[in-house]
Design an enzyme around this catalytic site. Sequence first.
Site, PDB file in Angstrom:
ATOM      1  CD  GLU A  22       4.142   1.419   7.163  1.00  0.00           C
ATOM      2  OE1 GLU A  22       4.551   1.830   7.924  1.00  0.00           O
ATOM      3  OE2 GLU A  22       3.575   1.679   6.087  1.00  0.00           O
ATOM      4  CG  ASP A  53      -0.078  -0.022   2.908  1.00  0.00           C
ATOM      5  OD1 ASP A  53       0.708  -1.261   2.737  1.00  0.00           O
ATOM      6  OD2 ASP A  53      -0.298   1.314   3.178  1.00  0.00           O
TER       7      ASP A  53
END
Length: 458
Positions: free
Chosen positions: A163, A97
């Site tokens: 994250e 991400d």
Amino acid sequence: MDDRLLEAAEGGIPAALADLGRLVRIPGIAWPAFDQEQLRLSARAIADLASGAGVFDEVRVLTAEIPGSGEQGQPAVLATRRARRGRPTVMLYAHHDVQPPGDESLWDTPPFEPTVRDGRLYGRGAADDKAGVMAHIASLRALREVHGDDLDLGLVLFVEGEEEYGSRSFGRFLADNADAMRSDVIVVADSGNWDSDTPAVTVSLRGNAKFHLTVRTLDHASHSGMFGGAVPDAMLATIKLLSTLWDSSGAVAVPGLAVRDADTPEYSEEKLRDETGLLEGVQPIGEGSILSRIWNRPAITVTGIDFTSVAAASNTLSPEVTVVVSARVAPGQDAREAYAAIEAHLRAHAPFGAQLTFSDVDCGDGFLVDTSGWAVAEAREAMRDGYRRDPVDLGVGGSIPFIADLVRQFPGSQILVTGVADPHSRAHSPNESLHLDTFRNAVRAETLLLARLNGRTV
């Protein structure tokens, strides 16, 4: 053998960069306001890359529950291979991400269109952390090319998808898959290097404490001309309150926040200006050596505010203001202890009797690496041979709070924090980029590390 491994690593760089470009084109952002299908596409693409590396027994795309929510977290890739003949198992971590692009007008080229110029690959996630993903994949490909079916090393590839959004399901994911993920060594490829030529082993990370603060002084807005000068508006109270967080030098002035006592390398103000874009005439803040301010001392930043925009401003006394406060906590201090100190300070300094509300508190502990283990020694040697430069021990002002979860779940694992970024990568900022030679050297070093661990018995 080293020459063959380095040749294989070098030979695989063009394909790795092409795959990285394809990943950068996928805008996988974990914030709910963005298209979550893109994260699923990103996870599937990485699972295909892991399968294609030819080293894993099983590759899966999985989610885990976000504790207390009843919802599933964003998709992660988990690929596993069992160790043979007493070899260690190594977990390779990265995340797929990325941060939102922000104001796209500040980008020189579109954020999700990978662009190479002046030896750098530009694009959101090009450095943080899709380059970490591809460094792992490229190293595994080189390892497979040289060792073939003689590879005995146990492997776990764990690429999470949230994250940047707080790793909300991280702890549950580890618990759900503990048996499959248990490793002797964990390589976290989400940090950086001293510069574009010099590798680093990250040995300390600050913790974080982020929260929303709402300041209220009125139960409704009022005319600033009719009542200004007698009635405190929320913005006035907020400005006065926030100003108490720092002293005149800009250093944090909150009792109860710890400072770590540790030596730091030489680092000049000129280097700071070069790496940060500090404007001419603007002076650095804080006390002590520059790196001690970044690595070992607390920092507090206001990162967001809900208030009337400039375009919509009117002559009004505002009843309330909400700000986002992001604190970095010195390594070794409990993040919740630090948050409690900041909250107590703000409550004690609320001006004019302003009402304060604290919400959305998110705390993560810092980390100090045990550098005495054999894995750190192997990593330093591999970096020295891969980069052709001696590595340095690096402190990082940022936070990777999920490392504390790894320590709790796998207390016997040796943790290595590495990365492919350099000080000019501009992670989280417009024009994020990856230095191509740094990436090449990172792949060389990780290939050597994995090959040498493949020859080790535990």
